[in-house]
Design an enzyme around this catalytic site. Structure first.
Site, PDB file in Angstrom:
ATOM      1  N   HIS A   1       0.830  -1.205   0.000  1.00 34.64           N
ATOM      2  CA  HIS A   1       0.000   0.000   0.000  1.00 34.64           C
ATOM      3  C   HIS A   1       0.867   1.259   0.000  1.00 34.64           C
ATOM      4  CE1 HIS A   1      -3.201   2.756   1.050  1.00 34.64           C
ATOM      5  NE2 HIS A   1      -4.078   1.786   0.944  1.00 34.64           N
TER       6      HIS A   1
ATOM      7  N   GLY B   1       4.536  22.293   9.759  1.00 36.73           N
ATOM      8  CA  GLY B   1       5.733  21.508  10.039  1.00 36.73           C
ATOM      9  C   GLY B   1       6.865  21.773   9.064  1.00 36.73           C
TER      10      GLY B   1
ATOM     11  N   GLY C   1      11.877  12.944   8.301  1.00 37.04           N
ATOM     12  CA  GLY C   1      12.744  12.001   8.997  1.00 37.04           C
ATOM     13  C   GLY C   1      12.197  10.592   8.791  1.00 37.04           C
TER      14      GLY C   1
ATOM     15  N   GLY D   1       8.486   9.969   8.377  1.00 33.69           N
ATOM     16  CA  GLY D   1       7.803  10.469   7.195  1.00 33.69           C
ATOM     17  C   GLY D   1       6.898  11.648   7.488  1.00 33.69           C
TER      18      GLY D   1
END
Lengths: 321, 321
Positions: A93, A175, A180, A183
């Site tokens: 997925h 953000g 990192g 994700g």
């Protein structure tokens, strides 16, 4: 719960669902820890957990009043960021983060607006406290091209790692401009959705993919249907995995029939249907309505649904039917 | 409703349903008055009312904790005895009283024993305070030949009027050996039941009756199915009216298919299905399961059902799924 005195006041009856998806479907200890983080919030009920080892993915269904559900979603996201390393994650997925997607869904009489506000609040907090890039999607999207998850996830985590810092169109809503090992996370609001799979008696993935293409809206298929072809744990069985975004527009019965017809054109038999997580009563009652030729049949025909409405005080108790 | 602090204690989670049937399906003022008598009891929720003018009959669905539901059933019975005169009542459906039958049904984790005790208590009270003959039936029956309603109702009110005083086998469990204009009442306990009708494109009542005979258990048909043929308001449409006593043994899909097959043998088409009152989620989900070839699908797949369990505190909140 059904008496006037026991029923909730209207301000207490706002009820939301949150169905966060995490990029871990194999390690039980990691899944348990993430679930426990959500379940530890008083007032938030973890109603379901669905894990798939091939997708390497877990879906929790959390419900309750907005505050506790938002808190549970945040805590699970924080725990997943500690425990899941996208660099080591492989699965069928597509995904962009340890907590891949956090959708808020209005239940009962709760408004979509409330869920949009929750998404923005939780998204901001994930960015601020966990230092993760957050993309708003669905009804909470800040721009049209971020409404659909498939668009948002194109290229997945790996594309964000290589391009987020340099590609302005990838700038998150909240953000940092970098990922990192946890994700990024998509946080949004949407209508209730039915995650629905149909398995096929074939080992040929290209057939599952061709069927998915034929039925999904984005390539000219059924309205409000997203579909992809996937492998399953059994190499002789492939799967059409779908999100039914609005079963009042495209009912499950129609989807199943179309998958069956398309499969037949490839000389392939349909094996079975599978729900991922839960479905709203309306979607399943609609299947029963069509199967048995009910002229009229809706979720209110279900005793438990009607009782829930009373239990939640969403209706005046003892009102005339 | 889903937090630990809000959830009910185990003693408060006993939940019962009562589905009293009244011999009035035409006069709105009478139906309203009976419904209002039940709805006036705090803690008892009147979830549904189904009236049929041809049957001249009304069915209320009441749910809640045992005490309030029993009180509501009694008050509605008392009101019906004041307002309904069996001497003047004509309808397609067999009946013995103004309040014809008062079944108590366990919901969730409630025991059948509790419902049997409720039936005995309410039956005694109807006899003592309303001076009506009361027959215990179903799981509350005092003798095997009174378990089934069709046996109990044979000859209807008119037979009780002419024979109750002289025929020892007709002696009620509680109350006098005579009937007045309110007739007698059957009070009992049973499992959840689906009252389910299928209409037929024919004006020939004998065909509906032949189909009913072919599918009902008592004449060698499907297990746990009671069926009768009836007229409808439309002279060109007849109806097979059924009680499905255990849809886990004989699912609705099978019943519908058998009615369709039997009708086809008479050259008659099935028009549509109809629910009388409500169905438990399990019965309808089972239809969806078969229609879409789900390997596994039960009532817990319905979001609202799962939420209700949490809301009722029947499950430990925040338990692992």
């Amino acid at each position: 719960m059904v008496s006037r005195s026991d029923s909730q006041t209207s301000s207490a009856t706002s009820l939301v669902e949150c169905v966060p998806n995490f990029s871990e479907g194999v390690r039980p200890d990691v899944m348990d820890a993430i679930q426990a983080a959500a379940a530890g919030v008083r007032g938030a009920a973890v109603l379901d957990r669905h894990a798939d080892a091939v997708h390497n993915r877990m879906v929790l269904t959390i419900a309750g009043p907005p505050g506790p559900v938002a808190e549970a979603a945040f805590r699970a996201t924080a725990r997943a960021a500690q425990l899941i390393d996208l660099e080591a994650h492989r699965g069928e997925h597509p995904r962009i983060g340890a907590t891949d997607v956090v959708p808020f869904v209005p239940l009962g009489t709760t408004s979509m607006q409330l869920c949009v506000e929750l998404a923005v609040r939780v998204g901001r907090r994930i960015a601020a406290e966990l230092d993760l890039p957050v993309y708003l999607y669905g009804e909470a999207a800040s721009r049209p091209e971020r409404r659909r998850l498939p668009d948002l996830r194109r290229g997945e985590y790996e594309r964000l790692r290589s391009h987020l810092a340099v590609e302005p169109s990838l700038a998150p809503d909240f953000g940092p401009n970098r990922v990192g090992s946890a994700g990024a996370t998509a946080v949004g609001a949407r209508r209730p959705l039915v995650a629905y799979n149909v398995t096929l008696a074939t080992g040929d993935l290209s057939i599952a993919r061709a069927i998915a293409r034929a039925i999904r809206e984005s390539s000219g298929g059924l309205p409000a249907v997203q579909a992809r072809g996937f492998r399953t744990a059994d190499p002789k069985v492939m799967q059409v995995s779908m999100n039914l975004l609005d079963t009042s527009r495209t009912p499950m019965t129609l989807v199943f029939e179309r998958v069956r017809q398309e499969a037949a054109q490839h000389g392939v038999e349909v094996l079975e249907s599978e729900l991922v997580g839960m479905a709203p009563a309306a979607a399943l009652v609609d299947v029963a309505r069509q199967a048995l030729q009910f002229r009229r049949l809706d979720a209110d025909a279900i005793l438990e649904t009607r009782l829930l409405e009373h239990a939640l005080g969403a209706l005046e108790p003892n009102s005339l039917a």
